[in-house]
Design a protein around this motif. Structure first.
Motif, PDB file in Angstrom:
ATOM      1  N   THR A 140       0.832  -1.195   0.000  1.00 24.76           N
ATOM      2  CA  THR A 140       0.000   0.000   0.000  1.00 24.76           C
ATOM      3  C   THR A 140       0.871   1.251   0.000  1.00 24.76           C
ATOM      4  N   TRP A 189      -4.354   7.334   1.837  1.00 32.30           N
ATOM      5  CA  TRP A 189      -4.161   6.200   0.942  1.00 32.30           C
ATOM      6  C   TRP A 189      -4.009   6.711  -0.483  1.00 32.30           C
ATOM      7  N   ASP A 193      -2.802   0.869  -4.118  1.00 31.29           N
ATOM      8  CA  ASP A 193      -2.351  -0.441  -3.656  1.00 31.29           C
ATOM      9  C   ASP A 193      -1.879  -1.228  -4.865  1.00 31.29           C
TER      10      ASP A 193
END
Length: 491
Positions: free
Chosen positions: A387, A416, A419
């Motif tokens: 990630t 985030w 990924d």
């Protein structure tokens, strides 16, 4: 990435002519057939190294002659019809791209043509290109260097193709300085169990534009070093190398007698890349008793310790890496007191350190390269497993304390970004040796492998758009344990 485009020989059909006043048929002249062998591959052109010839062959039927169209200055093509071969050469100053048109003439006036795109490998210093340095398998193979051109063409094992020899076993790091590239390897021409390798040694210096070897130094010449991992260069007298023991200054001004000098106070130098800033080299020492920047300049073979302040919110007792920033400071990635943080510090004013919270967890796997993070301007990226996270350092974050002892307000952290396992390939199982951001394009480069052991040959180089977090380019099965991605723009 690899679309296949075959150059087929064109078969032209002649027309039979008859007349209404005669039953006699005119002589049929067979149509020419012409085909390059082997058939060329794809959108990818044929690469030509200056000073080396590229030979093509062809098959021909019903052909009386083969000729070549005009090429740009610096390119030469020679056709030998007796053995049906085509020899192509280019000079170092040739135009990078060219298109060769070959025309086969039949027994009559019919012709058939084929075109071949050519690419001269005479500019490895283009700031829009990229290198991937491969360690190689330490028991069986040498290091190697992949070149990705600005157009996205991949040229495998570029150093070997140019020089006819290979980099050292387990290549680790490379540095750009003054029109040269310096590559350090862990084992050079002999690995840890005494196996000899045919290569150019532990340190290889090459011309940054042509990749031609300028100098090389074997393990015997650098016998003081014990598994070197990182390199930084100020000039030929001040090449800094980190190994298992500490940091050394290498002087190669006398190529026959290179000298290594231990940097006083450098024992236990971290296995992480150096930062170069304002003509000095930086590393660090972090502990619960205090964290210091290590400043090394050309004026002495010792370390100047710069004590970093105690930071109550984001303790600096664990440092994962440093690198120079675009505004003349040092990025510093750290963990302490339950907070993962990225900061900027001016070595001349360490008390003015500025930090942003990134997360809560310690990093588990940085990799042998020690590349814990990557930056582009104020954009900061790091990876935890597969990630990838991003933080814009220019955004001032609110960092509230616990309120009233009962309600905890979550502190901001990196977001985030992507990924790897979501990139659409089940074989992208493991990020290998850190991230890199192209200084010219801002694209993120990520190297993945399917696994260790026999699985490392299944691998990817991903080029990721920073605005979307999606891959814009993928190169499959080129790497051999990639040590890292490097860019000519960093020179």
């Amino acid at each position: 990435m690899k679309r296949k485009l075959l150059l087929w020989g064109l078969l032209l059909t002649s027309v039979l002519c008859t007349t209404s006043c005669s039953d006699d048929k005119e002589e049929v002249i067979p149509s020419p057939e012409f085909e390059l062998t082997p058939r060329t591959d794809a959108d990818t052109p044929l690469f030509v190294v200056p000073g080396q010839s590229l030979e093509l062959t062809y098959s021909a039927t019903n052909v009386s002659s083969v000729s070549a169209g005009t090429l740009p200055e610096g390119w030469t093509v020679t056709i030998d019809e007796s053995d049906r071969s085509i020899d192509i050469t280019a000079t170092e100053d040739a135009q990078t791209k060219a298109t060769l048109t070959l025309t086969a003439t039949g027994g009559g006036t019919e012709t058939v043509s084929a075109t071949v795109d050519l690419y001269c490998l005479n500019a490895f210093d283009d700031p829009n290109g990229a290198f991937v340095l491969n360690e190689g398998n330490m028991t069986t193979e040498n290091g190697s260097l992949i070149w990705i051109s600005p157009e996205g063409y991949v040229f495998d094992d570029a150093y070997k193709t140019v020089n006819g020899s290979e980099l050292g076993n387990v290549a680790q790091d490379m540095a750009f300085h003054d029109g040269k590239i310096y590559v350090i390897s862990q084992n050079g021409d002999e690995n840890a169990v005494g196996t000899k390798f045919e290569n150019d040694g532990m340190l290889v210096v090459m011309d940054a534009k042509t990749l031609k070897k300028v100098a090389s130094f074997g393990k015997k010449q650098l016998s003081t070093l014990d598994w070197p991992t990182h390199i930084a260069v100020l000039d030929e007298q001040h090449i800094y190398l980190r190994d298992k023991v500490g940091i050394y200054r290498l002087d190669i001004s006398d190529k026959e007698n290179p000298t290594l000098t231990k940097i006083e106070g450098s024992d236990g130098a971290p296995q992480t890349p150096f930062a170069v800033l304002n003509g000095k080299i930086y590393s660090y020492k972090a502990s619960m008793l205090g964290t210091y920047l290590w400043e090394i300049g050309p004026e002495k073979d010792g370390i100047t310790k710069i004590k970093l302040p105690y930071v109550p919110k984001y303790d600096l007792s664990n440092v994962y890496g440093i690198r120079s920033s675009d505004d003349g400071k040092l990025w510093l990635f750290s963990f302490g007191l339950g907070n993962l943080a990225i900061g900027k510090v001016d070595p001349a004013d360490p008390n003015g350190i500025e930090q942003r919270r990134v997360g809560e967890a310690k990093l588990k796997d940085i990799g042998a390269s020690g590349v814990a993070f990557a930056t582009h301007g104020d954009d900061f990226y790091y990876a935890e497993g597969t990630t990838i996270y991003h933080l814009d350092f220019s955004v001032i974050q609110e960092d509230p304390d616990d309120q009233g002892g009962t309600v905890t307000v979550k502190k901001p952290s990196a977001a985030w970004f992507a990924d790897i396992t979501g990139f659409g390939d089940d074989d992208a199982k493991r990020l290998y040796n850190g991230l890199a951001v192209h200084p010219a394009t801002g694209n993120l480069y990520v190297n993945t492998i399917k696994g260790v052991g026999p699985f490392y040959t299944t691998n990817h180089i991903w080029v990721v758009d920073p605005s979307s977090g999606e891959p814009v380019q993928t190169y499959e099965d080129y790497t051999n344990f990639p040590a890292g991605t490097f860019f000519p723009a960093d020179k």
